[in-house]
Design a protein around this motif. Structure first.
Motif, PDB file in Angstrom:
ATOM      1  N   ILE A  49       0.903  -1.226   0.064  1.00 11.90           N
ATOM      2  CA  ILE A  49       0.001  -0.084  -0.101  1.00 11.90           C
ATOM      3  C   ILE A  49       0.919   1.134   0.011  1.00 11.90           C
ATOM      4  O   ILE A  49       0.443   1.973  -0.879  1.00 11.90           O
ATOM      5  CB  ILE A  49      -1.003   0.007   1.305  1.00 11.90           C
ATOM      6  CG1 ILE A  49      -2.062  -1.166   0.934  1.00 11.90           C
ATOM      7  CG2 ILE A  49      -1.548   1.353   1.247  1.00 11.90           C
ATOM      8  CD1 ILE A  49      -3.073  -1.399   2.187  1.00 11.90           C
ATOM      9  N   LYS A  51       3.518   1.519  -1.617  1.00 13.91           N
ATOM     10  CA  LYS A  51       4.074   2.029  -2.895  1.00 13.91           C
ATOM     11  C   LYS A  51       2.971   2.671  -3.875  1.00 13.91           C
ATOM     12  O   LYS A  51       3.259   2.663  -4.877  1.00 13.91           O
ATOM     13  CB  LYS A  51       4.699   0.624  -3.495  1.00 13.91           C
ATOM     14  CG  LYS A  51       5.608   0.140  -2.621  1.00 13.91           C
ATOM     15  CD  LYS A  51       7.027   0.848  -2.741  1.00 13.91           C
ATOM     16  CE  LYS A  51       8.224   0.150  -1.919  1.00 13.91           C
ATOM     17  NZ  LYS A  51       9.272   0.754  -1.946  1.00 13.91           N
ATOM     18  N   LEU A  52       1.836   2.635  -3.634  1.00 16.02           N
ATOM     19  CA  LEU A  52       0.672   2.923  -4.360  1.00 16.02           C
ATOM     20  C   LEU A  52       0.847   4.408  -4.396  1.00 16.02           C
ATOM     21  O   LEU A  52       0.889   5.306  -3.468  1.00 16.02           O
ATOM     22  CB  LEU A  52      -0.668   2.678  -3.879  1.00 16.02           C
ATOM     23  CG  LEU A  52      -1.092   1.112  -3.781  1.00 16.02           C
ATOM     24  CD1 LEU A  52      -2.519   0.888  -3.261  1.00 16.02           C
ATOM     25  CD2 LEU A  52      -1.097   0.705  -5.338  1.00 16.02           C
ATOM     26  N   ASP A  53       0.784   5.168  -5.651  1.00 17.89           N
ATOM     27  CA  ASP A  53       0.669   6.573  -5.710  1.00 17.89           C
ATOM     28  C   ASP A  53      -0.549   7.056  -5.241  1.00 17.89           C
ATOM     29  O   ASP A  53      -0.611   8.025  -4.660  1.00 17.89           O
ATOM     30  CB  ASP A  53       0.739   6.889  -7.432  1.00 17.89           C
ATOM     31  CG  ASP A  53       1.825   6.469  -7.927  1.00 17.89           C
ATOM     32  OD1 ASP A  53       2.909   6.732  -7.275  1.00 17.89           O
ATOM     33  OD2 ASP A  53       1.957   6.397  -9.018  1.00 17.89           O
ATOM     34  N   LYS A  54      -1.788   6.483  -5.387  1.00 13.05           N
ATOM     35  CA  LYS A  54      -3.009   6.827  -5.070  1.00 13.05           C
ATOM     36  C   LYS A  54      -3.834   5.620  -4.402  1.00 13.05           C
ATOM     37  O   LYS A  54      -4.482   4.729  -5.191  1.00 13.05           O
ATOM     38  CB  LYS A  54      -4.083   7.403  -6.094  1.00 13.05           C
ATOM     39  CG  LYS A  54      -3.415   8.549  -6.829  1.00 13.05           C
ATOM     40  CD  LYS A  54      -4.356   9.033  -8.129  1.00 13.05           C
ATOM     41  CE  LYS A  54      -3.613  10.160  -8.690  1.00 13.05           C
ATOM     42  NZ  LYS A  54      -4.427  10.654  -9.956  1.00 13.05           N
ATOM     43  N   PRO A  55      -3.815   5.624  -3.169  1.00 11.45           N
ATOM     44  CA  PRO A  55      -4.563   4.309  -2.397  1.00 11.45           C
ATOM     45  C   PRO A  55      -6.081   4.553  -2.798  1.00 11.45           C
ATOM     46  O   PRO A  55      -6.532   5.473  -2.727  1.00 11.45           O
ATOM     47  CB  PRO A  55      -4.035   4.685  -0.987  1.00 11.45           C
ATOM     48  CG  PRO A  55      -2.940   5.359  -0.857  1.00 11.45           C
ATOM     49  CD  PRO A  55      -2.923   6.017  -1.952  1.00 11.45           C
TER      50      PRO A  55
END
Length: 58
Positions: A49, A51-55
């Motif tokens: 999570i 590493k996500l740009d936009k959770p």
């Protein structure tokens, strides 16, 4: 005329499908209380999570 789902509608559909699938997995496969495995999986998911740009989900 083509109708498209808004991203909010799409997320709501994904969340609902997720809830349905959780119920199906619990019923068919069961849920196992294993503190060590739960802690390990939580760490893995938290790293993914992060590493996500936009959770997308909470």
């Amino acid at each position: 005329m083509l109708h498209t789902l808004s991203s909010v509608q799409s997320l709501k559909i994904d969340e609902e499908l997720g809830k349905q699938n959780i119920a199906m997995v619990e019923q068919e496969m069961g849920i196992y209380d294993d503190i060590k495995k739960t802690a390990y999986l939580t760490k893995v998911v938290d790293r993914l999570i992060a590493k996500l740009d936009k959770p997308l989900f909470n």
